[in-house]
Design an enzyme around this catalytic site. Structure first.
Site, mmCIF file in Angstrom:
data_model
loop_
_atom_site.group_PDB
_atom_site.id
_atom_site.type_symbol
_atom_site.label_atom_id
_atom_site.label_comp_id
_atom_site.label_asym_id
_atom_site.label_seq_id
_atom_site.Cartn_x
_atom_site.Cartn_y
_atom_site.Cartn_z
ATOM 1 N N SER A 113 0.868 -1.179 0.000
ATOM 2 C CA SER A 113 0.000 0.000 0.000
ATOM 3 C C SER A 113 0.903 1.225 0.000
ATOM 4 O O SER A 113 2.061 1.153 0.414
ATOM 5 C CB SER A 113 -0.890 0.009 1.251
ATOM 6 O OG SER A 113 -1.481 1.275 1.452
ATOM 7 N N THR A 114 0.356 2.335 -0.450
ATOM 8 C CA THR A 114 1.078 3.599 -0.267
ATOM 9 C C THR A 114 1.437 3.778 1.199
ATOM 10 O O THR A 114 2.513 4.269 1.551
ATOM 11 C CB THR A 114 0.208 4.784 -0.717
ATOM 12 O OG1 THR A 114 -0.066 4.660 -2.101
ATOM 13 C CG2 THR A 114 0.883 6.112 -0.441
ATOM 14 N N ASN A 115 0.516 3.312 2.064
ATOM 15 C CA ASN A 115 0.623 3.624 3.484
ATOM 16 C C ASN A 115 1.710 2.858 4.220
ATOM 17 O O ASN A 115 2.016 3.163 5.374
ATOM 18 C CB ASN A 115 -0.724 3.400 4.159
ATOM 19 C CG ASN A 115 -1.822 4.181 3.475
ATOM 20 O OD1 ASN A 115 -1.556 5.126 2.738
ATOM 21 N ND2 ASN A 115 -3.063 3.780 3.692
ATOM 22 N N SER B 202 29.964 44.607 -2.965
ATOM 23 C CA SER B 202 29.083 45.710 -3.329
ATOM 24 C C SER B 202 29.260 46.061 -4.794
ATOM 25 O O SER B 202 30.352 45.922 -5.358
ATOM 26 C CB SER B 202 29.378 46.942 -2.464
ATOM 27 O OG SER B 202 28.634 48.054 -2.910
ATOM 28 N N LYS C 97 34.609 46.475 -0.741
ATOM 29 C CA LYS C 97 33.765 45.990 0.354
ATOM 30 C C LYS C 97 33.642 44.471 0.294
ATOM 31 O O LYS C 97 33.405 43.893 -0.758
ATOM 32 C CB LYS C 97 32.371 46.621 0.272
ATOM 33 C CG LYS C 97 31.480 46.341 1.477
ATOM 34 C CD LYS C 97 30.211 47.187 1.390
ATOM 35 C CE LYS C 97 29.390 47.089 2.670
ATOM 36 N NZ LYS C 97 28.730 45.794 2.802
#
Length: 458
Positions: free
Chosen positions: A133-135, A311, A317
């Protein structure tokens, strides 16, 4: 184009894709968020399907020809992963993702048997999804992927800790003022500050290592709600061992498959520790950013590496860009944790419908933090100490006079500092005159050994 049918009707599917009608409906229902399924999760899902096919073939529930074709298709997961296209945040507790994987494997296995895509000589549900199952496949795949990615993260935490410890040794003898509330505090060694960073990461390393024990417990074999409905007993008893054998990941069958199916608190626990790591990474990154600030007009006790221009208008910078990168990642992890806690708590009865969200955020946080640790380790390895600035700040810090409280009392020392306009030497001279104690005697008390544990004096 080809046409496929389900119980809702027919749809046209692009001829070259390996997914089928269930995936096509999911793509129609769930517009892309731009998010992608984690690649390790896709690998884990294909390996779970491979293990199921192997066991079903061994037990005689799949004919050998069909089972072998499924196994071969699963081994081609790297070529097929681009066809697993359902959005990570799809509805249905992961059903659409499971069916996407089933269809891709089924179509490739059909080709291996000489058929064409869409003919389904190997059926996505009756063969690829047999006794599953997916679950139970979705959370099992998720836990396997989490363990694999957790180990990668731990390796990066270890590397980061080691780089910081190298700086702890390198900066061991450099004295500087400590700071509390960003204001001058008693002296500390720069190496001691880095040592504290390393110890914080040591706790994260240990917590993450231990939590793997919690995530190992899987519900594969429990099928829809943990009762094993639709799966034979011999399959249920052996499937965990087969998945462990295929993935080489040490998983174990949950004591209560129903509990492991409906309750996802272990993901809240794991992610809580990821959040704790993010807290420490944020603190370390921000402290480095502060210690390197200026560098000429503020603290500037660390010389941060120039990894890129800072910058587009201010020449020369340099910004603490890696610290800022890590801090932004940490903000994302903080947000993930809040969402994930709600998602884990809001599962209803026998199933958590938000499983895709829980898994996606867990794996995404693991990836983000792994990248953050790697980047920060490289950055820290290039940091230098500004010895002169550290010494200059130390000489000017009035908190160096803290040990004099034992001699003269808090109020007397505070008043002397105020009279001296926060000049240390003048404050010592004022106390010497007022208390009739030679300056030399006062300076003997001002020994950094007691304040920092190292044998340096002013």
């Amino acid at each position: 184009m080809r046409k496929e049918r389900d119980y809702l009707g027919k749809l046209e599917i692009e001829g070259e894709v390996y997914y089928g009608i269930h995936t096509k409906r999911a793509l129609m229902n769930f517009p892309s968020t731009g998010e992608k399924l984690d690649e390790t999760f896709i690998w884990a899902y294909f390996m779970v399907k491979k293990a199921c096919a192997l066991l079903n073939t061994e037990l005689g529930y799949l004919d050998e020809r069909t089972g072998n074709a499924i196994v071969k298709a699963c081994d081609e997961w790297e070529d097929l992963k681009k066809h697993v296209v359902v959005d990570p945040l799809s509805g249905g507790a992961g059903t659409s993702i499971n069916m996407n994987v089933n269809e891709v494997i089924a179509n490739r296995a059909t080709e291996i048997l000489g058929g064409k895509k869409g003919e389904y000589l190997v059926d996505p549900i009756d063969h690829v999804n047999l006794h599953q199952s997916t679950n139970d496949t979705f959370p099992t795949s998720a836990k396997i992927a989490t363990i694999v990615k957790l180990r990668r993260l731990i390796d990066e935490v270890i590397n980061l800790q080691e780089k910081i410890q190298e700086k702890e040794k390198e900066f061991y003898s450099i004295r500087k003022p400590g700071r509390t509330q960003l204001m001058d505090g008693p002296p500390i060694m720069l190496g001691q500050e880095f040592g504290a960073f390393a110890d914080a990461l040591a706790r994260d390393r240990w917590r993450l290592y231990k939590v793997e024990e919690r995530i190992r417990s899987v519900n594969i074999g429990g099928t829809a709600i943990g009762t094993g409905v639709g799966a034979p007993k011999d399959y249920i008893l052996k499937i965990v061992e087969k998945v462990r054998e295929v993935t080489k990941v040490k998983i174990a069958k949950a004591e209560n498959l129903i509990d492991a199916t409906q309750n996802w608190d272990v993901f809240a626990e794991v992610h809580g520790l990821l959040k704790s790591l993010a807290v420490n990474l944020y603190k370390i990154s921000n402290d480095i950013r502060l210690l390197g600030s200026g560098p000429n007009t503020v603290i500037g006790e660390l010389i941060l590496p120039a990894v890129q221009a800072g910058s587009s208008i201010m020449p020369g910078k340099i910004n603490p860009v890696v610290s800022e990168y890590v801090m932004q990642i940490c903000h994302m992890v903080f947000g993930h944790d809040m969402i994930l806690n709600h998602a884990c708590a809001l599962g209803n009865l026998e199933l958590n419908q938000f499983a895709p969200l829980i898994v996606h955020l867990t794996l995404k946080s693991l990836t983000l933090l792994t990248n953050a640790c790697r980047s920060l380790a490289s950055y820290i390895s290039k940091i230098k100490a500004n010895n002169e600035r550290c010494e200059e700040h130390l000489r000017r810090s009035v908190s160096n006079l803290t040990p004099l409280i034992k001699l003269f009392g808090y109020e007397a020392v505070s008043e002397a500092i105020k009279k001296a306009n926060w000049d240390i030497k003048k404050a010592v001279e004022i106390l010497s005159q007022e208390k009739n104690i030679p300056v030399e005697e006062i300076l003997k008390v001002l020994n950094l050994k007691k304040m920092t544990g190292l044998g340096y004096s002013l």
